[in-house]
Motif scaffolding. Sequence first.
Motif, PDB file in Angstrom:
ATOM      1  N   ASP A 194     -17.946 -39.951 -26.278  1.00  0.00           N
ATOM      2  CA  ASP A 194     -16.658 -39.765 -25.596  1.00  0.00           C
ATOM      3  C   ASP A 194     -16.593 -38.388 -24.928  1.00  0.00           C
ATOM      4  O   ASP A 194     -16.108 -38.239 -23.813  1.00  0.00           O
ATOM      5  N   ASN A 195     -17.101 -37.369 -25.635  1.00  0.00           N
ATOM      6  CA  ASN A 195     -17.034 -35.996 -25.128  1.00  0.00           C
ATOM      7  C   ASN A 195     -17.887 -35.803 -23.877  1.00  0.00           C
ATOM      8  O   ASN A 195     -17.565 -34.951 -23.039  1.00  0.00           O
ATOM      9  N   ARG A 228     -18.073 -37.584 -21.370  1.00  0.00           N
ATOM     10  CA  ARG A 228     -17.284 -37.926 -20.181  1.00  0.00           C
ATOM     11  C   ARG A 228     -16.379 -36.774 -19.746  1.00  0.00           C
ATOM     12  O   ARG A 228     -15.940 -36.722 -18.601  1.00  0.00           O
ATOM     13  N   GLU A 229     -16.090 -35.854 -20.674  1.00  0.00           N
ATOM     14  CA  GLU A 229     -15.137 -34.783 -20.398  1.00  0.00           C
ATOM     15  C   GLU A 229     -15.639 -33.770 -19.369  1.00  0.00           C
ATOM     16  O   GLU A 229     -14.867 -32.990 -18.837  1.00  0.00           O
ATOM     17  N   THR A 235      -9.934 -28.377 -23.104  1.00  0.00           N
ATOM     18  CA  THR A 235      -9.752 -29.434 -24.116  1.00  0.00           C
ATOM     19  C   THR A 235     -10.441 -29.021 -25.406  1.00  0.00           C
ATOM     20  O   THR A 235     -11.415 -28.263 -25.394  1.00  0.00           O
ATOM     21  N   GLN A 293     -11.642 -31.175 -28.893  1.00  0.00           N
ATOM     22  CA  GLN A 293     -11.724 -32.527 -29.453  1.00  0.00           C
ATOM     23  C   GLN A 293     -12.657 -32.567 -30.662  1.00  0.00           C
ATOM     24  O   GLN A 293     -13.337 -31.597 -30.971  1.00  0.00           O
TER      25      GLN A 293
END
Length: 390
Positions: A205-206, A208-209, A362, A364
């Motif tokens: 997921d990270n 994509r950041e 961000t 996370q």
Amino acid sequence: MTKVFLKKQIQNRVLQGHPWIFGNEVAEIKGDVNAGDIVDVYTHKGFFLGRGYINPQSQILVRLLTRDKNEEINPEFFYRRLLKCWEYRQKLGYVENCRLVFGEADDLPALVIDKFNDYFVIQTLALGIEKWKGAIVDALNRIFSPKGIYERNDVPVRELEGMIQQKGFLSAAFDTNLVINENGLKFHVDVVNGQKTGYFLDQQDNRREIKHLVKGADVMEAFCYTGTFSCHAGFYGAKSVLGLDISETAVATARKNAELNNLQDICKFQAVNAFDQLKQWTKEEKKFDVVILDPPAFTKSRENIQKAVTGYKEINLRGMKLLKPGGFLVTASCTNLVSPELFLQTIDAAAKDAKKKLRQVTFQTQAQDHPILRNIENTTYLKFLIVEVS
């Protein structure tokens, strides 16, 4: 069934949902104690607390599997639990590659199962769960009809449970060099020799950041391993990407990953000691638009936490100094013993020493297929931070 009674003064943590019971928390055991057996746990007053497996050789004497007195631990129990894990991942949209079972966070202490499309990799990290490995494999076969199952139990923590390290097929043999899809890219997964279970799903997921930060940017990734962040940067429009890793094998796979995604002209990799290279480039005043730091865990023992913190401070300070004004630092820590608060304090200390101002983009944790239970600290282990540095 053997009964374990807790001491009066230290049972609250367990009462509040933590599945671990340490030897020094136990007042009395009634019945035989055979390593790996299922036992019932009670408060000092005799109230039922849960049912789990015991191992006198381990510091964690009992790990609870259920709080339901009427729930038997048998093969059907593991089928139901694995089915529940799969239904949860599907609800979150993880249908191809995911951590199917994340130990305590899925009420299956010391069990890790990663799903790579139609293939599964298992780790049974305690004797009590090892004893049910056959039932777990049967449940996977019932639910998924997989193309292959492999165990990566070449993990030192097993020795603390009186078990040997081992790895091998739990199904018919298959080609263990897999290719998976992630965020529109393809990556090689070496199930037998790769780190952990062959691939770090926890950052999917990270990755994509970084999409908008890297467009037209010169990007450097230290501790790049097999180049997953680097390839994402190239895919998302970076002008150039340079990945560093000390492992020749990892760098060779990173190059293969770049070629697999037709990014070999943008993504380059070097097998070097990242600490030394960052230091050298700082002296040379080399600059990048984006610096990515995703090192392996720096310690697994509490005695070495300060050394780990020192290591994180050094690489982040170097990373900040290598950035152009207004550049972005993408930094992570998977060291379980370094809390999110301590990690952020370390980054702030590095910024102070580097005379840099940080603006958080961000912060996370690990991907959502690695669920977090607030009352179990070790389920929050990955820290992922992006900051603008000026």
